[in-house]
Design a protein around this motif. Structure first.
Motif, PDB file in Angstrom:
ATOM      1  N   ILE A  91    -108.593  13.880 -35.528  1.00  0.00           N
ATOM      2  CA  ILE A  91    -107.346  13.780 -36.291  1.00  0.00           C
ATOM      3  C   ILE A  91    -107.189  12.391 -36.886  1.00  0.00           C
ATOM      4  O   ILE A  91    -106.877  12.235 -38.073  1.00  0.00           O
ATOM      5  CB  ILE A  91    -106.141  14.116 -35.379  1.00  0.00           C
ATOM      6  CG1 ILE A  91    -106.217  15.586 -34.939  1.00  0.00           C
ATOM      7  CG2 ILE A  91    -104.826  13.876 -36.112  1.00  0.00           C
ATOM      8  CD1 ILE A  91    -105.350  15.906 -33.739  1.00  0.00           C
ATOM      9  N   LYS A 144    -110.044  13.208 -50.283  1.00  0.00           N
ATOM     10  CA  LYS A 144    -109.050  13.310 -51.341  1.00  0.00           C
ATOM     11  C   LYS A 144    -108.106  14.477 -51.105  1.00  0.00           C
ATOM     12  O   LYS A 144    -108.502  15.625 -51.109  1.00  0.00           O
ATOM     13  CB  LYS A 144    -109.740  13.478 -52.689  1.00  0.00           C
ATOM     14  CG  LYS A 144    -110.532  12.254 -53.089  1.00  0.00           C
ATOM     15  CD  LYS A 144    -110.378  11.947 -54.562  1.00  0.00           C
ATOM     16  CE  LYS A 144    -111.067  10.658 -54.986  1.00  0.00           C
ATOM     17  NZ  LYS A 144    -111.194   9.631 -53.953  1.00  0.00           N
ATOM     18  N   LEU A 158     -99.164   9.535 -46.164  1.00  0.00           N
ATOM     19  CA  LEU A 158     -99.666   8.550 -45.208  1.00  0.00           C
ATOM     20  C   LEU A 158     -99.700   7.140 -45.780  1.00  0.00           C
ATOM     21  O   LEU A 158     -99.814   6.170 -45.031  1.00  0.00           O
ATOM     22  CB  LEU A 158    -101.084   8.937 -44.758  1.00  0.00           C
ATOM     23  CG  LEU A 158    -101.173  10.292 -44.048  1.00  0.00           C
ATOM     24  CD1 LEU A 158    -102.613  10.613 -43.717  1.00  0.00           C
ATOM     25  CD2 LEU A 158    -100.318  10.322 -42.800  1.00  0.00           C
ATOM     26  N   MET A 176    -101.471  14.624 -48.574  1.00  0.00           N
ATOM     27  CA  MET A 176    -101.663  13.838 -47.363  1.00  0.00           C
ATOM     28  C   MET A 176    -101.725  12.340 -47.695  1.00  0.00           C
ATOM     29  O   MET A 176    -101.213  11.510 -46.960  1.00  0.00           O
ATOM     30  CB  MET A 176    -102.952  14.281 -46.639  1.00  0.00           C
ATOM     31  CG  MET A 176    -102.877  15.662 -46.020  1.00  0.00           C
ATOM     32  SD  MET A 176    -101.622  15.808 -44.743  1.00  0.00           S
ATOM     33  CE  MET A 176    -102.196  14.596 -43.586  1.00  0.00           C
ATOM     34  N   LEU A 220     -99.635   9.602 -33.745  1.00  0.00           N
ATOM     35  CA  LEU A 220     -99.627  10.992 -34.214  1.00  0.00           C
ATOM     36  C   LEU A 220    -100.892  11.713 -33.779  1.00  0.00           C
ATOM     37  O   LEU A 220    -100.837  12.839 -33.271  1.00  0.00           O
ATOM     38  CB  LEU A 220     -99.517  11.030 -35.742  1.00  0.00           C
ATOM     39  CG  LEU A 220     -98.104  10.947 -36.330  1.00  0.00           C
ATOM     40  CD1 LEU A 220     -98.147  10.705 -37.822  1.00  0.00           C
ATOM     41  CD2 LEU A 220     -97.315  12.207 -36.010  1.00  0.00           C
ATOM     42  N   HIS A 258     -97.539  21.721 -41.250  1.00  0.00           N
ATOM     43  CA  HIS A 258     -98.515  22.063 -40.204  1.00  0.00           C
ATOM     44  C   HIS A 258     -97.892  22.858 -39.068  1.00  0.00           C
ATOM     45  O   HIS A 258     -98.550  23.115 -38.062  1.00  0.00           O
ATOM     46  CB  HIS A 258     -99.170  20.789 -39.655  1.00  0.00           C
ATOM     47  CG  HIS A 258    -100.089  20.137 -40.656  1.00  0.00           C
ATOM     48  ND1 HIS A 258    -101.324  20.633 -40.968  1.00  0.00           N
ATOM     49  CD2 HIS A 258     -99.930  19.038 -41.418  1.00  0.00           C
ATOM     50  CE1 HIS A 258    -101.902  19.863 -41.889  1.00  0.00           C
ATOM     51  NE2 HIS A 258    -101.067  18.889 -42.177  1.00  0.00           N
TER      52      HIS A 258
HETATM   53  C1  HEC Z   1     -96.776  18.823 -47.733  1.00  0.00           C
HETATM   54  C2  HEC Z   1     -97.620  19.404 -46.750  1.00  0.00           C
HETATM   55  C3  HEC Z   1     -98.226  18.536 -45.676  1.00  0.00           C
HETATM   56  C4  HEC Z   1     -97.595  17.641 -44.884  1.00  0.00           C
HETATM   57  C5  HEC Z   1     -96.114  17.257 -44.887  1.00  0.00           C
HETATM   58  C6  HEC Z   1     -98.599  17.127 -43.991  1.00  0.00           C
HETATM   59  N1  HEC Z   1     -99.793  17.688 -44.253  1.00  0.00           N
HETATM   60 FE1  HEC Z   1    -101.518  17.363 -43.248  1.00  0.00          FE
HETATM   61  N2  HEC Z   1    -102.479  18.566 -44.516  1.00  0.00           N
HETATM   62  C7  HEC Z   1    -101.926  19.289 -45.534  1.00  0.00           C
HETATM   63  C8  HEC Z   1    -102.965  19.996 -46.253  1.00  0.00           C
HETATM   64  C9  HEC Z   1    -102.753  20.903 -47.444  1.00  0.00           C
HETATM   65  C10 HEC Z   1    -104.170  19.665 -45.620  1.00  0.00           C
HETATM   66  C11 HEC Z   1    -105.571  20.130 -45.983  1.00  0.00           C
HETATM   67  C12 HEC Z   1    -106.155  19.047 -46.833  1.00  0.00           C
HETATM   68  C13 HEC Z   1    -107.628  19.161 -46.999  1.00  0.00           C
HETATM   69  O1  HEC Z   1    -108.291  19.737 -46.138  1.00  0.00           O
HETATM   70  O2  HEC Z   1    -108.101  18.580 -47.976  1.00  0.00           O
HETATM   71  C14 HEC Z   1    -103.823  18.780 -44.521  1.00  0.00           C
HETATM   72  C15 HEC Z   1    -104.755  18.265 -43.652  1.00  0.00           C
HETATM   73  C16 HEC Z   1    -104.452  17.546 -42.529  1.00  0.00           C
HETATM   74  C17 HEC Z   1    -105.399  17.155 -41.503  1.00  0.00           C
HETATM   75  C18 HEC Z   1    -106.877  17.502 -41.488  1.00  0.00           C
HETATM   76  C19 HEC Z   1    -107.017  18.850 -40.858  1.00  0.00           C
HETATM   77  C20 HEC Z   1    -108.408  19.388 -40.914  1.00  0.00           C
HETATM   78  O3  HEC Z   1    -108.552  20.555 -40.558  1.00  0.00           O
HETATM   79  O4  HEC Z   1    -109.310  18.679 -41.350  1.00  0.00           O
HETATM   80  C21 HEC Z   1    -104.737  16.465 -40.565  1.00  0.00           C
HETATM   81  C22 HEC Z   1    -105.287  15.874 -39.273  1.00  0.00           C
HETATM   82  C23 HEC Z   1    -103.346  16.415 -40.988  1.00  0.00           C
HETATM   83  N3  HEC Z   1    -103.217  17.088 -42.186  1.00  0.00           N
HETATM   84  C24 HEC Z   1    -102.343  15.796 -40.302  1.00  0.00           C
HETATM   85  C25 HEC Z   1    -101.069  15.634 -40.783  1.00  0.00           C
HETATM   86  C26 HEC Z   1    -100.082  14.797 -40.178  1.00  0.00           C
HETATM   87  C27 HEC Z   1    -100.275  13.982 -38.911  1.00  0.00           C
HETATM   88  C28 HEC Z   1     -98.965  14.885 -40.945  1.00  0.00           C
HETATM   89  C29 HEC Z   1     -97.675  14.131 -40.764  1.00  0.00           C
HETATM   90  C30 HEC Z   1     -97.757  12.723 -40.859  1.00  0.00           C
HETATM   91  C31 HEC Z   1     -99.255  15.793 -42.046  1.00  0.00           C
HETATM   92  N4  HEC Z   1    -100.537  16.215 -41.922  1.00  0.00           N
HETATM   93  C32 HEC Z   1     -98.350  16.169 -43.016  1.00  0.00           C
HETATM   94  C33 HEC Z   1    -100.588  19.360 -45.854  1.00  0.00           C
HETATM   95  C34 HEC Z   1     -99.615  18.558 -45.287  1.00  0.00           C
END
Ligand code: HEC
Length: 165
Positions: free
Chosen positions: A116, A129, A137, A133, A148, A96
Protein backbone atom coordinates in the motif's frame (compact mmCIF):
# COMPACT_ATOMS: atom_id res chain seq x y z
CA UNK A 1 -69.94 77.51 -63.14
CA UNK A 2 -67.08 78.05 -60.71
CA UNK A 3 -69.52 77.80 -57.85
CA UNK A 4 -70.64 74.43 -59.15
CA UNK A 5 -67.09 73.22 -59.29
CA UNK A 6 -66.39 74.45 -55.74
CA UNK A 7 -69.56 72.77 -54.53
CA UNK A 8 -68.52 69.58 -56.26
CA UNK A 9 -65.04 69.68 -54.76
CA UNK A 10 -66.26 70.44 -51.26
CA UNK A 11 -68.82 67.70 -51.63
CA UNK A 12 -66.12 65.28 -52.68
CA UNK A 13 -63.97 66.40 -49.76
CA UNK A 14 -66.84 65.83 -47.36
CA UNK A 15 -67.36 62.34 -48.70
CA UNK A 16 -63.65 61.69 -48.45
CA UNK A 17 -63.65 63.01 -44.88
CA UNK A 18 -66.56 60.77 -43.95
CA UNK A 19 -64.86 57.73 -45.45
CA UNK A 20 -61.65 58.64 -43.66
CA UNK A 21 -63.45 58.98 -40.33
CA UNK A 22 -65.20 55.67 -40.89
CA UNK A 23 -61.84 54.03 -41.54
CA UNK A 24 -60.43 55.59 -38.40
CA UNK A 25 -63.37 54.17 -36.49
CA UNK A 26 -62.60 50.72 -37.83
CA UNK A 27 -58.94 51.09 -36.86
CA UNK A 28 -59.95 52.26 -33.41
CA UNK A 29 -62.21 49.26 -33.10
CA UNK A 30 -59.30 47.02 -34.02
CA UNK A 31 -57.08 48.72 -31.45
CA UNK A 32 -59.71 48.16 -28.81
CA UNK A 33 -59.87 44.48 -29.65
CA UNK A 34 -56.09 44.22 -29.49
CA UNK A 35 -56.17 45.89 -26.10
CA UNK A 36 -58.80 43.46 -24.92
CA UNK A 37 -56.69 40.53 -26.06
CA UNK A 38 -53.68 41.94 -24.23
CA UNK A 39 -55.76 42.38 -21.08
CA UNK A 40 -56.98 38.81 -21.33
CA UNK A 41 -53.49 37.45 -21.81
CA UNK A 42 -52.42 39.39 -18.73
CA UNK A 43 -55.08 37.54 -16.81
CA UNK A 44 -53.78 34.25 -18.16
CA UNK A 45 -50.21 34.90 -17.09
CA UNK A 46 -50.79 34.30 -13.39
CA UNK A 47 -52.59 31.07 -14.26
CA UNK A 48 -49.62 29.71 -16.20
CA UNK A 49 -47.38 30.99 -13.45
CA UNK A 50 -49.17 28.98 -10.83
CA UNK A 51 -48.92 25.94 -13.08
CA UNK A 52 -45.21 26.50 -13.20
CA UNK A 53 -44.89 26.92 -9.47
CA UNK A 54 -46.82 23.70 -8.98
CA UNK A 55 -44.30 21.95 -11.18
CA UNK A 56 -41.48 23.56 -9.27
CA UNK A 57 -42.95 22.44 -5.99
CA UNK A 58 -43.19 18.90 -7.29
CA UNK A 59 -39.56 19.08 -8.32
CA UNK A 60 -38.58 20.33 -4.89
CA UNK A 61 -40.52 17.54 -3.27
CA UNK A 62 -38.81 15.03 -5.52
CA UNK A 63 -35.39 16.35 -4.69
CA UNK A 64 -36.34 16.27 -1.02
CA UNK A 65 -37.17 12.59 -1.41
CA UNK A 66 -33.95 12.05 -3.32
CA UNK A 67 -32.02 13.74 -0.53
CA UNK A 68 -33.56 11.47 2.06
CA UNK A 69 -32.82 8.45 -0.08
CA UNK A 70 -29.24 9.59 -0.47
CA UNK A 71 -28.92 10.06 3.27
CA UNK A 72 -30.26 6.57 3.87
CA UNK A 73 -27.87 5.12 1.32
CA UNK A 74 -24.99 6.98 2.87
CA UNK A 75 -25.97 5.74 6.28
CA UNK A 76 -26.15 2.18 5.01
CA UNK A 77 -22.80 2.60 3.32
CA UNK A 78 -21.27 4.02 6.45
CA UNK A 79 -22.21 1.16 8.69
CA UNK A 80 -18.75 -0.24 9.06
CA UNK A 81 -17.78 -3.54 10.53
CA UNK A 82 -14.99 -1.83 12.46
CA UNK A 83 -13.78 1.65 13.29
CA UNK A 84 -11.52 3.41 10.83
CA UNK A 85 -9.47 6.54 11.38
CA UNK A 86 -10.99 9.90 10.42
CA UNK A 87 -8.12 10.30 7.97
CA UNK A 88 -9.18 7.20 6.09
CA UNK A 89 -12.91 7.82 6.41
CA UNK A 90 -12.65 11.38 5.15
CA UNK A 91 -10.24 10.84 2.27
CA UNK A 92 -10.43 7.29 1.12
CA UNK A 93 -13.68 5.61 2.18
CA UNK A 94 -15.81 7.25 -0.52
CA UNK A 95 -13.95 5.32 -3.21
CA UNK A 96 -12.42 2.35 -1.46
CA UNK A 97 -15.34 1.56 0.81
CA UNK A 98 -15.80 2.18 4.53
CA UNK A 99 -13.78 -0.92 5.30
CA UNK A 100 -11.53 -0.96 2.27
CA UNK A 101 -13.71 -3.43 0.45
CA UNK A 102 -13.64 -1.38 -2.71
CA UNK A 103 -16.16 0.65 -4.71
CA UNK A 104 -14.99 3.08 -7.36
CA UNK A 105 -11.47 2.33 -6.28
CA UNK A 106 -10.11 -1.20 -5.98
CA UNK A 107 -10.45 -3.33 -2.90
CA UNK A 108 -7.66 -2.58 -0.44
CA UNK A 109 -8.31 -5.36 2.04
CA UNK A 110 -5.63 -8.01 2.12
CA UNK A 111 -2.80 -5.81 0.90
CA UNK A 112 0.38 -5.56 2.93
CA UNK A 113 1.60 -2.34 4.45
CA UNK A 114 4.55 -2.21 2.06
CA UNK A 115 2.36 -2.79 -0.96
CA UNK A 116 0.00 0.00 0.00
CA UNK A 117 2.74 2.43 0.97
CA UNK A 118 4.57 1.78 -2.28
CA UNK A 119 1.36 2.38 -4.25
CA UNK A 120 0.67 5.62 -2.38
CA UNK A 121 4.22 6.87 -2.89
CA UNK A 122 4.09 6.01 -6.57
CA UNK A 123 0.79 7.77 -7.00
CA UNK A 124 2.12 10.82 -5.20
CA UNK A 125 5.33 11.02 -7.17
CA UNK A 126 3.47 10.44 -10.42
CA UNK A 127 5.45 7.28 -11.14
CA UNK A 128 2.14 5.46 -11.15
CA UNK A 129 -0.23 7.63 -13.09
CA UNK A 130 -3.66 8.12 -11.64
CA UNK A 131 -5.13 11.58 -11.67
CA UNK A 132 -7.52 11.01 -8.76
CA UNK A 133 -5.04 9.40 -6.42
CA UNK A 134 -2.36 11.90 -7.39
CA UNK A 135 -4.59 14.89 -6.64
CA UNK A 136 -5.62 13.40 -3.34
CA UNK A 137 -2.17 12.52 -2.10
CA UNK A 138 -0.30 15.57 -3.35
CA UNK A 139 -1.14 17.47 -0.17
CA UNK A 140 -0.56 14.60 2.23
CA UNK A 141 2.45 14.22 4.42
CA UNK A 142 4.65 11.15 4.28
CA UNK A 143 3.65 10.21 7.82
CA UNK A 144 0.00 10.26 6.79
CA UNK A 145 0.77 7.86 3.98
CA UNK A 146 2.62 5.57 6.38
CA UNK A 147 -0.16 5.58 8.95
CA UNK A 148 -2.77 4.99 6.25
CA UNK A 149 -0.76 2.11 4.81
CA UNK A 150 -0.39 0.63 8.26
CA UNK A 151 -4.07 1.05 9.06
CA UNK A 152 -5.31 -0.38 5.77
CA UNK A 153 -3.00 -3.37 6.04
CA UNK A 154 -4.80 -4.23 9.28
CA UNK A 155 -8.28 -4.06 7.77
CA UNK A 156 -8.23 -7.75 6.93
CA UNK A 157 -7.54 -8.77 10.49
CA UNK A 158 -10.02 -6.27 11.90
CA UNK A 159 -12.74 -7.43 9.55
CA UNK A 160 -12.23 -11.06 10.52
CA UNK A 161 -12.36 -10.18 14.19
CA UNK A 162 -15.49 -8.13 13.70
CA UNK A 163 -17.34 -10.79 11.71
CA UNK A 164 -16.33 -13.63 14.03
CA UNK A 165 -17.88 -11.99 17.04
C1 HEC B 1 -12.01 9.46 -5.87
C2 HEC B 1 -11.77 8.08 -5.64
C3 HEC B 1 -10.60 7.65 -4.78
C4 HEC B 1 -10.26 8.11 -3.56
C5 HEC B 1 -10.95 9.20 -2.74
C6 HEC B 1 -9.12 7.34 -3.15
N1 HEC B 1 -8.78 6.46 -4.11
FE1 HEC B 1 -7.29 5.10 -4.01
N2 HEC B 1 -7.70 4.52 -5.88
C7 HEC B 1 -8.71 4.98 -6.67
C8 HEC B 1 -8.64 4.35 -7.97
C9 HEC B 1 -9.59 4.59 -9.12
C10 HEC B 1 -7.53 3.50 -7.93
C11 HEC B 1 -6.99 2.61 -9.04
C12 HEC B 1 -5.90 3.39 -9.70
C13 HEC B 1 -5.03 2.56 -10.58
O1 HEC B 1 -4.93 1.35 -10.36
O2 HEC B 1 -4.40 3.17 -11.43
C14 HEC B 1 -6.97 3.62 -6.59
C15 HEC B 1 -5.88 2.90 -6.17
C16 HEC B 1 -5.41 2.89 -4.88
C17 HEC B 1 -4.38 2.00 -4.37
C18 HEC B 1 -3.67 0.93 -5.17
C19 HEC B 1 -4.51 -0.31 -5.12
C20 HEC B 1 -4.00 -1.40 -6.00
O3 HEC B 1 -4.73 -2.38 -6.12
O4 HEC B 1 -2.93 -1.26 -6.58
C21 HEC B 1 -4.20 2.28 -3.08
C22 HEC B 1 -3.25 1.60 -2.10
C23 HEC B 1 -5.13 3.35 -2.74
N3 HEC B 1 -5.85 3.69 -3.87
C24 HEC B 1 -5.25 3.92 -1.51
C25 HEC B 1 -6.02 5.02 -1.25
C26 HEC B 1 -5.98 5.76 -0.02
C27 HEC B 1 -5.10 5.43 1.17
C28 HEC B 1 -6.86 6.78 -0.15
C29 HEC B 1 -7.13 7.88 0.85
C30 HEC B 1 -6.04 8.72 1.15
C31 HEC B 1 -7.47 6.68 -1.46
N4 HEC B 1 -6.93 5.62 -2.10
C32 HEC B 1 -8.46 7.52 -1.94
C33 HEC B 1 -9.68 5.89 -6.31
C34 HEC B 1 -9.66 6.62 -5.14
Amino acid sequence: MIRHIIALISGALTVAAIVYMAKLDIELEKLKKIEEIIEKSKLEVPITKTAQSVQQQQKEEESEEEKQLKMLKEKAGNISAFEVSPLYRRNCASCHGVNGNGAVGPKLIGKSKDEILQALKDFKSGKRKNYVMYGLLSNMKEEDLISLAEEISQFDEKLQKATNK
